[in-house]
Design a protein around this motif. Structure first.
Motif, PDB file in Angstrom:
ATOM      1  N   THR A  83       5.129  -5.423  -3.871  1.00 55.17           N
ATOM      2  CA  THR A  83       5.338  -4.892  -2.519  1.00 55.17           C
ATOM      3  C   THR A  83       4.699  -3.531  -2.173  1.00 55.17           C
ATOM      4  OG1 THR A  83       7.776  -5.555  -2.512  1.00 55.17           O
ATOM      5  CG2 THR A  83       7.118  -3.818  -0.976  1.00 55.17           C
ATOM      6  N   ILE A  84       4.619  -2.542  -3.005  1.00 54.61           N
ATOM      7  CA  ILE A  84       4.176  -1.337  -3.133  1.00 54.61           C
ATOM      8  C   ILE A  84       2.374  -1.503  -3.044  1.00 54.61           C
ATOM      9  CG2 ILE A  84       3.383   0.701  -4.558  1.00 54.61           C
ATOM     10  CD1 ILE A  84       6.281   0.859  -5.540  1.00 54.61           C
ATOM     11  N   LEU A  85       2.107  -2.702  -3.702  1.00 54.69           N
ATOM     12  CA  LEU A  85       0.665  -2.855  -3.530  1.00 54.69           C
ATOM     13  C   LEU A  85       0.070  -3.383  -2.345  1.00 54.69           C
ATOM     14  CD1 LEU A  85      -2.110  -3.344  -5.012  1.00 54.69           C
ATOM     15  CD2 LEU A  85      -1.275  -5.639  -5.596  1.00 54.69           C
ATOM     16  N   LEU A  86       1.098  -3.989  -1.753  1.00 55.09           N
ATOM     17  CA  LEU A  86       0.923  -4.742  -0.125  1.00 55.09           C
ATOM     18  C   LEU A  86       0.928  -3.663   0.605  1.00 55.09           C
ATOM     19  CD1 LEU A  86       2.550  -8.172  -0.213  1.00 55.09           C
ATOM     20  CD2 LEU A  86       0.148  -7.645  -0.229  1.00 55.09           C
ATOM     21  N   TRP A  87       1.867  -2.842   0.565  1.00 54.25           N
ATOM     22  CA  TRP A  87       2.064  -1.593   1.356  1.00 54.25           C
ATOM     23  C   TRP A  87       0.900  -0.698   1.430  1.00 54.25           C
ATOM     24  CZ3 TRP A  87       4.710   0.624   5.216  1.00 54.25           C
ATOM     25  CH2 TRP A  87       4.751   1.918   5.162  1.00 54.25           C
ATOM     26  N   ASN A  88       0.409  -0.161   0.177  1.00 52.48           N
ATOM     27  CA  ASN A  88      -0.776   0.401   0.252  1.00 52.48           C
ATOM     28  C   ASN A  88      -2.017  -0.235   0.977  1.00 52.48           C
ATOM     29  OD1 ASN A  88       0.238   2.715  -0.925  1.00 52.48           O
ATOM     30  ND2 ASN A  88      -0.081   1.866  -3.185  1.00 52.48           N
ATOM     31  N   ILE A  89      -2.295  -1.368   0.531  1.00 53.88           N
ATOM     32  CA  ILE A  89      -3.390  -2.291   1.267  1.00 53.88           C
ATOM     33  C   ILE A  89      -3.052  -2.262   2.979  1.00 53.88           C
ATOM     34  CG2 ILE A  89      -4.262  -4.374   1.592  1.00 53.88           C
ATOM     35  CD1 ILE A  89      -3.844  -4.949  -1.371  1.00 53.88           C
ATOM     36  N   ALA A  90      -1.929  -2.232   3.277  1.00 60.41           N
ATOM     37  CA  ALA A  90      -1.745  -2.375   4.820  1.00 60.41           C
ATOM     38  C   ALA A  90      -1.845  -0.932   5.409  1.00 60.41           C
ATOM     39  CB  ALA A  90      -0.475  -2.949   4.992  1.00 60.41           C
ATOM     40  N   LEU A  91      -1.573   0.001   4.673  1.00 60.42           N
ATOM     41  CA  LEU A  91      -1.743   1.516   5.116  1.00 60.42           C
ATOM     42  C   LEU A  91      -3.251   1.667   5.414  1.00 60.42           C
ATOM     43  CD1 LEU A  91      -0.574   4.094   5.964  1.00 60.42           C
ATOM     44  CD2 LEU A  91      -0.919   4.691   3.618  1.00 60.42           C
ATOM     45  N   TYR A  92      -3.886   1.108   4.189  1.00 58.70           N
ATOM     46  CA  TYR A  92      -5.464   1.520   4.467  1.00 58.70           C
ATOM     47  C   TYR A  92      -6.097   0.821   5.312  1.00 58.70           C
ATOM     48  CZ  TYR A  92     -10.334   1.850   2.863  1.00 58.70           C
ATOM     49  OH  TYR A  92     -11.606   1.823   2.790  1.00 58.70           O
TER      50      TYR A  92
END
Length: 94
Positions: A49-58
């Motif tokens: 979830t955190i990995l997807l969150w960081n990619i989405a934020l970028y």
């Protein structure tokens, strides 16, 4: 002999990984916070979830760089400037 080309875009904003410095700083703060979350929660779902969150934020920050007026809802200046009072309540009587 080596030829050096002068850098002519000195007045452009500084970019790191395609983001301006303020967006890059925001991204790095959230990456550090997410690393703390990963350290203190030992679940695979949280890591994903955190990995997807960081990619989405970028991706979102890159979209904001490409289209800066995306979240600009209010105009800076009004269409017309007038001295006319807009309310029907007056403090003074004629």
């Amino acid at each position: 002999m080596k030829v050096f080309i002068p850098y002519k875009n000195i007045r452009k904003r500084a970019m790191i990984l395609g983001l301006p410095l303020s967006f890059f700083a925001l991204q790095m703060i959230l990456v550090i916070a997410s690393l703390l979350l990963i350290i203190f929660s030992f679940s695979l779902g949280m890591i994903a979830t955190i990995l997807l969150w960081n990619i989405a934020l970028y991706v979102l920050l890159n979209k904001l760089v490409q289209n800066p007026g995306l979240f600009h809802f209010q105009k800076v200046f009004p269409q017309h400037i007038s001295n006319k009072k807009l309310s029907l309540c007056y403090d003074e009587k004629d």
